[in-house]
Design an enzyme around this catalytic site. Structure first.
Site, PDB file in Angstrom:
ATOM      1  N   ASP A   1       0.950  -1.124  -0.085  1.00  0.00           N
ATOM      2  CA  ASP A   1      -0.077   0.070  -0.018  1.00  0.00           C
ATOM      3  C   ASP A   1       0.777   1.474   0.048  1.00  0.00           C
ATOM      4  OD1 ASP A   1      -2.193   1.997   0.224  1.00  0.00           O
ATOM      5  OD2 ASP A   1      -2.362   1.695   2.432  1.00  0.00           O
TER       6      ASP A   1
ATOM      7  N   ASP B   1      -1.033   6.570  -6.825  1.00  0.00           N
ATOM      8  CA  ASP B   1      -1.315   5.456  -6.203  1.00  0.00           C
ATOM      9  C   ASP B   1      -1.370   4.298  -6.935  1.00  0.00           C
ATOM     10  OD1 ASP B   1      -2.334   4.507  -3.685  1.00  0.00           O
ATOM     11  OD2 ASP B   1      -4.202   4.170  -4.563  1.00  0.00           O
TER      12      ASP B   1
END
Length: 433
Positions: free
Chosen positions: A108, A312
């Site tokens: 992440d 991201d």
């Protein structure tokens, strides 16, 4: 005439471009780093390209909501427990402890904490991974409350006897992990890294984590894996959405690239409300030969922590602030010489009907103008075709923040450099790494 590229629709209408105009002293093998494979959470399923995109988008919308909630909550003094992004699209294989035990962990880039489920577990979610037992590892050690990493936690306390740093880390969908901070030897491939600070989760609740046994945070904060290495730099190279091969994550100085001619580098921005996120300065967008009439302020970071664009790896498609996306959609409608599909069956905002037997579709070029880097995307990184006879723009509209998603990052080595505070893009066939 606007600039365009010819796209061949192969079997299942797969689009292919034919032509385009804790500590810093943790790492014993200093200045080397390591490389690991990344497995997508949907790998192994019998899905078409569009079905894969739809599955990922469903998760991506929830993640976008969490990212936005995190940005706002961080600037709101009434929020006592800060929320974090959580979840992701890729898993990495790691081993923890001495002797090492193997786990799959979610990667992440939107959060910092490294954690796994630990015994004795009060509340643990179901996972194909075993629960880590600290008592069976000779290298496990609790972190004291006076440690730097304990101080870096958004919410922490001392155990009753003062020997351990206790943490609570919450995510935007009310998932959370709670336990004690510790150091342990982590093994990545053949490289072992001693004294990595991580959360030993004794109470782990909520959804979205069951694909792995925990999470490896790669954000910009001091708790993340990249920040704990001698050289805080990493890169990833993501394969195409329907590739059967795994992507790659490279940590440390091995993440450096030498091909200066084709590298594009853009500085990272900081948002005090969300210090873990990788913010980029997007200055404009071009479709074909048309520079869209989008004010730069649309992508600026606002005083309340909203706005801006982050890059991201855990969000599938690119989401643009509403007015900017409407401008992109309008221009694609004008330039693509195909009928718009109004069925709304795909879940994407803009799709075109592909005529039966048609093997080539002309689509306009798409360029993101980041500060110092004009990123001219390959067609497959923004137009997805399917056997149902549609070709869809892999982008959507958002409110509150913009996100440069992982479909747009396919087949590029994306280098994050926390010292130079910059991100670099290098075109690469990630299947071959």
């Amino acid at each position: 005439m606007y600039s365009s590229m010819a796209i061949t629709l192969l079997l299942l209408l797969t689009l292919a471009v034919l032509a385009t105009s804790t500590s810093r002293h943790s790492l014993e093998a200093a200045k080397t780093g390591f490389a690991v494979s990344l497995k997508h959470v949907d790998s192994g399923g019998n899905f078409t390209k569009l079905e894969l995109l739809q599955r990922r988008m469903k998760r991506g919308r929830k993640r976008m909501e969490r990212l936005y909630a995190m940005a706002l909550a961080s600037s709101d003094p009434s929020v006592s427990a800060p929320v974090h992004a959580g979840n992701g699209e890729f898993l990495m294989e790691i081993s923890i402890g001495t002797p090492p035990s193997s786990y799959s962990a979610i990667v992440d880039t939107g959060s910092d904490l490294i954690w796994t489920q630990c015994k004795p577990c009060k509340q643990c979610f179901t996972s194909p991974n075993p629960i880590f037992d600290p008592k069976k590892s000779s290298s496990f050690s609790n972190l004291p409350c006076s440690s730097r990493l304990c101080a870096a936690l958004p919410l922490s306390s001392c155990s009753a006897d003062g020997s351990a740093c206790e943490y609570l880390y919450t995510y935007g969908d009310y998932s959370s992990t709670q336990g004690v901070m510790a150091t342990e030897t982590f093994t990545f491939g053949k490289v072992s890294v001693p004294k990595v600070g991580f959360g030993c989760g004794l109470d782990n609740e909520g959804g979205g984590f069951n694909q792995g046994g925990g999470l490896v945070g790669l954000g910009r904060g001091p708790l993340s894996l990249v920040s704990q290495l001698d050289e805080p730099k990493f890169s990833y190279c993501l394969t195409s959405i329907d590739s059967t091969k795994q992507s790659k994550l490279i940590m440390g100085s091995l993440a450096s690239v030498d091909a200066k001619d084709s590298i594009m580098t853009t500085p990272l921005l900081k948002n005090p409300s969300s210090p873990s996120f990788y913010y980029l300065n997007l200055q404009g967008i071009t479709v074909g030969d048309t520079k869209l009439p989008i004010k730069e302020s649309v992508f600026s970071i606002k005083g309340d922590g909203s706005g801006g664009m982050i890059i991201d790896s855990g969000t599938t498609i690119t989401y643009l602030e509403g007015s900017a996306f409407e401008a992109v959609k309008k221009e694609f409608k004008r330039q693509v010489k195909l009928e718009v599909d109004e069925s709304n069956e795909t879940g994407l905002d803009l799709c075109f009907k592909v005529r039966e037997g048609e093997e080539k579709v002309e689509v306009p070029k798409l360029v993101f103008h980041f500060e110092g880097a004009d990123l001219d995307l390959p067609g497959e990184n923004y137009m997805i075709g399917d056997a149902s006879g549609v070709a869809c723009l892999a982008m959507g509209g958002s409110s509150g923040m913009s996100i440069f998603g992982n479909v747009q990052q396919q087949n590029m080595q994306v280098v994050h450099d926390l010292v130079k505070e910059a991100i670099s893009f290098l075109p690469k066939q990630c299947d071959d790494l």
